[in-house]
Motif scaffolding. Structure first.
Motif, short mmCIF file in Angstrom:
data_model
loop_
_atom_site.label_atom_id
_atom_site.label_comp_id
_atom_site.label_asym_id
_atom_site.label_seq_id
_atom_site.Cartn_x
_atom_site.Cartn_y
_atom_site.Cartn_z
N VAL A 48 0.85 -1.20 0.00
CA VAL A 48 0.00 0.00 0.00
C VAL A 48 0.88 1.24 0.00
N CYS A 49 1.85 1.28 0.91
CA CYS A 49 2.74 2.43 1.03
C CYS A 49 3.93 2.06 1.89
N SER A 115 5.34 7.69 0.34
CA SER A 115 5.38 6.97 -0.94
C SER A 115 6.76 6.39 -1.24
N SER A 132 6.27 12.38 -0.43
CA SER A 132 4.88 12.25 -0.91
C SER A 132 3.98 11.60 0.13
N ASN A 135 0.09 11.74 -0.66
CA ASN A 135 -0.38 10.73 -1.62
C ASN A 135 -0.51 9.36 -0.96
N ALA A 136 0.48 8.98 -0.15
CA ALA A 136 0.45 7.69 0.53
C ALA A 136 -0.70 7.64 1.54
N TYR A 137 -0.89 8.73 2.25
CA TYR A 137 -1.96 8.81 3.25
C TYR A 137 -3.33 8.67 2.59
N VAL A 138 -3.54 9.37 1.48
CA VAL A 138 -4.82 9.29 0.76
C VAL A 138 -5.05 7.87 0.25
N LYS A 139 -4.02 7.23 -0.28
CA LYS A 139 -4.15 5.86 -0.77
C LYS A 139 -4.56 4.92 0.37
N LEU A 140 -3.89 5.05 1.52
CA LEU A 140 -4.22 4.22 2.68
C LEU A 140 -5.64 4.49 3.16
N ASN A 142 -8.17 5.58 1.46
CA ASN A 142 -9.13 5.04 0.50
C ASN A 142 -9.33 3.54 0.68
N ILE A 143 -8.27 2.83 1.00
CA ILE A 143 -8.38 1.39 1.25
C ILE A 143 -9.16 1.13 2.54
#
Length: 156
Positions: A48-49, A115, A132, A135-140, A142-143
């Protein structure tokens, strides 16, 4: 037909424990040196990150990452970071969060999703950093979708 509830209307233990089985699981595998702890967070064996934390200093408050183990993690609203995740029941520690940040100056024991890693110009000069983070926080996020989850931390 049998009822699934007990006399007091609650679900029996065998049914309520099914919720824990369905809970999202994140596995964090880390390596610590004298500067920081770097990690990789996985969901369903997919990266994920990366993560950045303080180095391992025997769980000392505000200067160490937290011990490895299994933790329940839930959404909270931090006065400083806004909506983020709080790691529950960390022995000897309180207010351990997962929030955005780039260097060990941005944490007092919390986990920073990032990231990648690199050098960052800071007020203290060039520093090793996670890059980044947003970006990593948003990806996490969202999951996880705001759901409570189980975090397994492996320290190496």
């Amino acid at each position: 037909m049998r009822k699934l509830t007990t006399k007091d209307g609650k679900l029996p233990l065998i049914v309520t424990n099914l919720e824990r089985l369905r809970m999202i699981k994140i596995k964090l595998v880390t390596f610590s040196n004298n500067v920081c702890t770097m990690g990789k967070a996985y969901h369903d064996e997919e990266l994920v990150c990366h993560t950045m934390e303080l180095p391992w200093l025997k769980n000392q408050k505000n200067i160490s990452c937290i011990p490895g183990g299994d933790y329940q993690v839930a959404m909270t609203n931090s006065p400083k970071y806004g909506p983020c995740y709080k790691i529950k029941n960390v022995v000897g520690r309180t207010d351990i969060l997962i929030h955005k940040g780039n260097t060990t100056d941005d944490t007092l024991g919390c986990i920073l999703p990032v990231s990648t890693f690199g050098m960052l110009d800071t007020l203290k000069g060039k520093r090793f950093a996670g890059l980044s983070s947003k970006n990593a926080y948003v990806k996490l996020m969202n999951i996880l979708g705001g759901e409570t989850f189980m975090l397994t931390i492996e320290r190496h």
